[in-house]
Every structure is written in C-alpha cells, then in structure tokens.
Scaffold this active site. Sequence first.
Site, PDB file in Angstrom:
ATOM      1  N   GLU A  59      48.335  42.886  64.967  1.00  0.00           N
ATOM      2  CA  GLU A  59      49.326  42.096  65.703  1.00  0.00           C
ATOM      3  C   GLU A  59      49.776  42.810  66.980  1.00  0.00           C
ATOM      4  O   GLU A  59      49.632  42.287  68.077  1.00  0.00           O
ATOM      5  CB  GLU A  59      50.526  41.792  64.793  1.00  0.00           C
ATOM      6  CG  GLU A  59      51.653  41.026  65.499  1.00  0.00           C
ATOM      7  CD  GLU A  59      52.825  40.690  64.570  1.00  0.00           C
ATOM      8  OE1 GLU A  59      52.815  41.143  63.398  1.00  0.00           O
ATOM      9  OE2 GLU A  59      53.748  39.978  65.031  1.00  0.00           O
ATOM     10  N   ASP A  62      57.937  32.124  63.077  1.00  0.00           N
ATOM     11  CA  ASP A  62      59.362  32.087  62.704  1.00  0.00           C
ATOM     12  C   ASP A  62      60.098  31.005  63.488  1.00  0.00           C
ATOM     13  O   ASP A  62      60.913  31.317  64.369  1.00  0.00           O
ATOM     14  CB  ASP A  62      60.018  33.449  63.001  1.00  0.00           C
ATOM     15  CG  ASP A  62      59.298  34.592  62.317  1.00  0.00           C
ATOM     16  OD1 ASP A  62      59.253  34.603  61.072  1.00  0.00           O
ATOM     17  OD2 ASP A  62      58.756  35.466  63.025  1.00  0.00           O
ATOM     18  N   ASP A 121      61.782  32.186  55.268  1.00  0.00           N
ATOM     19  CA  ASP A 121      63.087  32.855  55.382  1.00  0.00           C
ATOM     20  C   ASP A 121      63.547  33.026  56.831  1.00  0.00           C
ATOM     21  O   ASP A 121      64.689  33.415  57.066  1.00  0.00           O
ATOM     22  CB  ASP A 121      63.117  34.198  54.616  1.00  0.00           C
ATOM     23  CG  ASP A 121      61.764  34.887  54.532  1.00  0.00           C
ATOM     24  OD1 ASP A 121      60.872  34.516  55.329  1.00  0.00           O
ATOM     25  OD2 ASP A 121      61.595  35.786  53.696  1.00  0.00           O
TER      26      ASP A 121
END
Length: 328
Positions: free
Chosen positions: A202, A289, A19
């Site tokens: 993270e 991403d 996405d």
Amino acid sequence: MNSSRWASLKKTELHRHLDCSIRASTLRELLALAGESVPASSSEFAAKYLVKEPMRDLGSVLGKFLAAQKALSSREVLARITRECVEDAHAEGIDLMELRYAPTFIQDGHEHMSFDEIHAGILDGLKASSHLPVKVGLIAIFQRIKPIKVAENVLDFVLNHKDTFVGVDLADDEDGFEPRPFEPLFAKAKANGLRITVHAGEAPIASAADNVRIAIDRLHAERIGHGLQIANPEIPRSRETLEYVAKSGVLLEICPTSNVLTNAVPSVAAHPLPKLRQAGVKVSINTDDPGVFDFNLTHEYDAVADALGLTASDFETMNQDARRASFL
Ligand SMILES: [Zn+2]
C-alpha cells in the site's frame, strides 16, 4: 435517486471497512451522544472528524479513526451503522459487497463488549437490511500491529462463527510489521475453508513488493488490498512482482482516493491503475473507508473516469473481475 452517470452499472465492492463506514450524519449524532463537543458547522465537523485531504502524518489520521471507534459503542449502534451501510450501498447500485472489520479495533474503544456481542450487532444490521437486493459477506481483520496472540484469539472467534464470515484479512501499517509471522494463522484459516485477502504493497516502503509476494506465496492471499506499489519502479523487486501478480490472477483491490489521502500516490491522475491493467493485473475499484473519507463508490468511479479516462466499459470489466474474485 441515483442520478450518476454510472447509475445503471451493477457494482461490486470488495474492500470496505465497516468500522470506518459510518454515515457522516450518524457519526455526528453518535459522537454528540457520547458526550463529544461536536462543532455545528459541517466544515468544522469535517476538519475535526473526517479525512478530506491528504494527511501530513499518521497521528492525525489515527485520531480520526479513533473518533469513528468512539461512536461504535453498543450492539444497537453496530446494527444501525451496518444497516445504513447496506442501504447506502444499495442506493448507489451496489449489489454485491464484502464488508470487513477488526473486532479488536471496535473492542479497544469499548472493552465491555465481547467479540461475540460486536458480531451479533453487525448480524442484526445485516438482518435489518436483508430485504434489499445486496449480497453481503463479512471479512474479519487481524491487526498486524498487535501481538500474534491477539490475532489467534480473533481467529478462534472467527472459527466459532465460520458460517457468518467469508474470509480473513491482515491490515494496518505495513511499515515495521512483517506479514511472515502470521503465516501459521492464515494456514489455519485456509484449512478451515476461509478465503484470504491481505493488505500489502500500500505505502511506498522498500518492502512493499516483497510483502505482496509473501502475502500470495505464504499467507495464501487470493486477493490483495491495494498492492499498487508493485507498479512503482522505485520499489525493490516491483517489476518481477508485477509480472508474478499478473500471471497468478490475484486481484488487487484498488482504492484510488484512499491512496491519495494516505499519501501512497500524489493524486488520482498519478495512480498506477492503468499501468496495472496494462500489465494484465486484475483490479477492482473500492472505497476503503467511505465514512471517515466521506465519499462513496460513485465518487471513486467519477474520480478515475475524470483523472484517468476510464469508461463504463472499463468499469464493467472490473466489476466482472470483482464478481469472479468475490468470496461470496
Ligand atoms: Zn483497507
């Protein structure tokens, strides 16, 4: 034509958010169709919609992810961005790729679409690109920032489509959103044969190493998204977690430039990737991403080769480990 120095390497990518993997040219087109006033110059477009440099605050990042969300407006669009994602992966020599997406993230921007319809669009895209020699597996994401009830709905949906998902993941901001409440959900996913990866360790927050440990011990994670903070001596219990992960054989899905863009590390040169490998931790290189960040996996290979001196043989080893750790 793939003319990079890594052209001949067979590449595996395990950590890519479908996405947020919209081609920049497609994003521009889709946003214009959605009625956005899209700047004509590419630098202004990048400044408005892409993440090109480390972000100052989470709000500015979220704004950019929301632009991608806005573009994902129909089954047809989802089919297109999925097909293009596979085409682009093939063009740079990826032959095995796991794509993850959060049904709730897409639906938040488009309430008229059911999870089933969103998934149908993605499957249409995979079908349209199935002539390419790229094996693709889908992972469904639970957003940890949403109530458990929502994640339960997502899991029900995933179990209804079990033959088209290889695994599940927990994602979003770790700060203030503990992994532990999701324990029963992951137990159920595992009992139903789904494989498990979890975003943990993270950002450099105090619970980073503990989150990695909980993900493995309680959420049954076989891989960890990021996990780099276990190599950060300033994080509580990082040293023992590093040893634990090395011993367990759990692979860390490392996304070098993403970690810089989210301020998890100051630069690729400062990335603990070499330290992790030295400690015996299995790692793979990923984009995270690629659409919103506007780069590809080859860019990531270049970045770690240039900043950390990794060679083709290092990439071969990491790709072999990634293949072994793949849910496909
Ligand atoms: Zn991620």
